[in-house]
Design a protein around this motif. Structure first.
Motif, PDB file in Angstrom:
ATOM      1  N   MET A  47      26.021   6.330  -9.228  1.00 53.43           N
ATOM      2  CA  MET A  47      26.986   6.744  -8.018  1.00 53.43           C
ATOM      3  C   MET A  47      27.384   8.516  -7.713  1.00 53.43           C
ATOM      4  SD  MET A  47      30.103   5.195  -7.169  1.00 53.43           S
ATOM      5  CE  MET A  47      31.890   5.663  -7.134  1.00 53.43           C
ATOM      6  N   THR A  48      27.348   8.605  -7.064  1.00 52.20           N
ATOM      7  CA  THR A  48      26.998  10.351  -7.024  1.00 52.20           C
ATOM      8  C   THR A  48      28.849  10.167  -5.997  1.00 52.20           C
ATOM      9  OG1 THR A  48      26.696   9.917  -4.333  1.00 52.20           O
ATOM     10  CG2 THR A  48      25.320  11.083  -6.081  1.00 52.20           C
ATOM     11  N   ARG A  49      29.688  11.491  -5.935  1.00 51.13           N
ATOM     12  CA  ARG A  49      30.536  11.555  -5.625  1.00 51.13           C
ATOM     13  C   ARG A  49      30.885  12.555  -4.570  1.00 51.13           C
ATOM     14  NH1 ARG A  49      34.751  13.692 -10.490  1.00 51.13           N
ATOM     15  NH2 ARG A  49      35.569  13.776  -8.845  1.00 51.13           N
ATOM     16  N   GLN A  50      30.377  12.046  -3.915  1.00 54.80           N
ATOM     17  CA  GLN A  50      30.710  13.359  -2.185  1.00 54.80           C
ATOM     18  C   GLN A  50      31.755  13.161  -1.569  1.00 54.80           C
ATOM     19  OE1 GLN A  50      26.773  11.506  -0.057  1.00 54.80           O
ATOM     20  NE2 GLN A  50      25.260  12.252  -1.032  1.00 54.80           N
ATOM     21  N   ILE A  51      31.806  13.989  -1.187  1.00 55.78           N
ATOM     22  CA  ILE A  51      32.807  14.170  -0.165  1.00 55.78           C
ATOM     23  C   ILE A  51      32.501  14.005   0.731  1.00 55.78           C
ATOM     24  CG2 ILE A  51      35.060  15.510   0.306  1.00 55.78           C
ATOM     25  CD1 ILE A  51      35.283  14.522  -2.630  1.00 55.78           C
ATOM     26  N   SER A  52      33.351  12.943   1.769  1.00 56.02           N
ATOM     27  CA  SER A  52      33.150  12.647   3.236  1.00 56.02           C
ATOM     28  C   SER A  52      33.648  13.576   4.293  1.00 56.02           C
ATOM     29  CB  SER A  52      33.448  11.756   3.907  1.00 56.02           C
ATOM     30  OG  SER A  52      34.860  11.667   3.688  1.00 56.02           O
ATOM     31  N   LYS A  53      33.253  13.821   5.402  1.00 59.06           N
ATOM     32  CA  LYS A  53      34.711  15.145   6.267  1.00 59.06           C
ATOM     33  C   LYS A  53      36.065  13.653   6.027  1.00 59.06           C
ATOM     34  CE  LYS A  53      32.337  18.228   9.404  1.00 59.06           C
ATOM     35  NZ  LYS A  53      31.160  17.817  10.732  1.00 59.06           N
ATOM     36  N   ASN A 113      37.254  12.261   3.688  1.00 59.51           N
ATOM     37  CA  ASN A 113      38.095  12.470   2.548  1.00 59.51           C
ATOM     38  C   ASN A 113      38.164  14.934   2.422  1.00 59.51           C
ATOM     39  OD1 ASN A 113      38.080  10.553   1.659  1.00 59.51           O
ATOM     40  ND2 ASN A 113      35.977  10.592   0.449  1.00 59.51           N
ATOM     41  N   TYR A 114      38.187  15.469   3.285  1.00 56.54           N
ATOM     42  CA  TYR A 114      38.196  16.796   3.026  1.00 56.54           C
ATOM     43  C   TYR A 114      38.849  16.571   3.651  1.00 56.54           C
ATOM     44  CZ  TYR A 114      37.248  21.320   3.217  1.00 56.54           C
ATOM     45  OH  TYR A 114      36.899  23.045   3.220  1.00 56.54           O
ATOM     46  N   LYS A 115      39.968  16.444   5.262  1.00 57.56           N
ATOM     47  CA  LYS A 115      40.351  16.733   6.152  1.00 57.56           C
ATOM     48  C   LYS A 115      42.038  17.176   5.029  1.00 57.56           C
ATOM     49  CE  LYS A 115      41.221  15.456  10.835  1.00 57.56           C
ATOM     50  NZ  LYS A 115      40.844  15.234  11.214  1.00 57.56           N
ATOM     51  N   THR A 168      33.661  18.773  -7.103  1.00 50.49           N
ATOM     52  CA  THR A 168      32.515  17.970  -7.411  1.00 50.49           C
ATOM     53  C   THR A 168      31.146  17.939  -7.565  1.00 50.49           C
ATOM     54  OG1 THR A 168      32.112  17.340  -4.928  1.00 50.49           O
ATOM     55  CG2 THR A 168      33.845  16.685  -5.346  1.00 50.49           C
ATOM     56  N   GLY A 169      30.267  19.057  -7.589  1.00 49.93           N
ATOM     57  CA  GLY A 169      29.802  18.624  -7.553  1.00 49.93           C
ATOM     58  C   GLY A 169      28.218  18.492  -6.285  1.00 49.93           C
ATOM     59  N   HIS A 170      29.482  18.497  -5.385  1.00 53.21           N
ATOM     60  CA  HIS A 170      28.822  18.108  -3.447  1.00 53.21           C
ATOM     61  C   HIS A 170      29.280  19.068  -2.355  1.00 53.21           C
ATOM     62  CE1 HIS A 170      26.672  14.537  -5.590  1.00 53.21           C
ATOM     63  NE2 HIS A 170      27.800  14.139  -6.248  1.00 53.21           N
ATOM     64  N   TRP A 171      28.591  18.946  -1.841  1.00 51.70           N
ATOM     65  CA  TRP A 171      29.067  19.570  -0.423  1.00 51.70           C
ATOM     66  C   TRP A 171      29.833  18.843   0.313  1.00 51.70           C
ATOM     67  CZ3 TRP A 171      29.428  24.864   0.213  1.00 51.70           C
ATOM     68  CH2 TRP A 171      28.889  25.513   1.272  1.00 51.70           C
ATOM     69  N   PRO A 172      31.012  18.773   0.926  1.00 49.42           N
ATOM     70  CA  PRO A 172      31.692  18.254   1.754  1.00 49.42           C
ATOM     71  C   PRO A 172      30.770  18.327   2.743  1.00 49.42           C
ATOM     72  CG  PRO A 172      32.843  19.966   1.615  1.00 49.42           C
ATOM     73  CD  PRO A 172      31.948  20.035   1.065  1.00 49.42           C
ATOM     74  N   HIS A 173      30.637  17.169   3.411  1.00 50.77           N
ATOM     75  CA  HIS A 173      29.451  16.593   4.543  1.00 50.77           C
ATOM     76  C   HIS A 173      30.063  15.261   5.121  1.00 50.77           C
ATOM     77  CE1 HIS A 173      27.745  13.610   2.575  1.00 50.77           C
ATOM     78  NE2 HIS A 173      26.539  14.443   1.582  1.00 50.77           N
ATOM     79  N   ASP A 174      29.481  14.798   6.496  1.00 50.27           N
ATOM     80  CA  ASP A 174      29.817  13.340   7.368  1.00 50.27           C
ATOM     81  C   ASP A 174      29.383  12.267   6.088  1.00 50.27           C
ATOM     82  OD1 ASP A 174      30.635  14.625   9.081  1.00 50.27           O
ATOM     83  OD2 ASP A 174      28.826  14.852  10.513  1.00 50.27           O
TER      84      ASP A 174
END
Length: 90
Positions: free
Chosen positions: A1-7, A9-11, A84-90
């Motif tokens: 499972m990846t730990r991606q940051i959605s918009k 969560n980043y808001k 997190t290792g991931h860029w925040p995105h949609d």
């Protein structure tokens, strides 16, 4: 499972960074204007200031705000990526 940051969560991070950018850009603009013009920045409804001075101040302030906002937003996204290792995105 990846730990991606959605918009979403980043808001909250973006809001805090936006407030910091606004405060910092206001201080930078006031300092630059005072150093270059030897006076306080004009207000748009200041009767004693001309159109040129008011519009120059607005253009300079807009450029400073945009540059600082983009810099802080970019730094925030870079920090999230490092954390997190991931860029925040949609």
């Amino acid at each position: 499972m990846t730990r991606q940051i959605s918009k979403a969560n980043y808001k909250p991070i973006g809001i805090v960074l936006g407030l910091a950018a606004g405060t910092l850009s206001g201080m930078v603009f006031q300092r630059i204007w005072a150093m270059s013009m030897r006076s306080a920045a004009p207000h748009p409804i200041d009767e004693d200031r001309g159109w040129g001075e008011v519009l120059l101040a607005a253009a300079l302030q807009g450029a400073i705000v945009a540059m600082i906002r983009a810099s802080i937003d970019r730094a925030g996204a870079t920090g999230v990526r490092k954390f997190t290792g991931h860029w925040p995105h949609d």
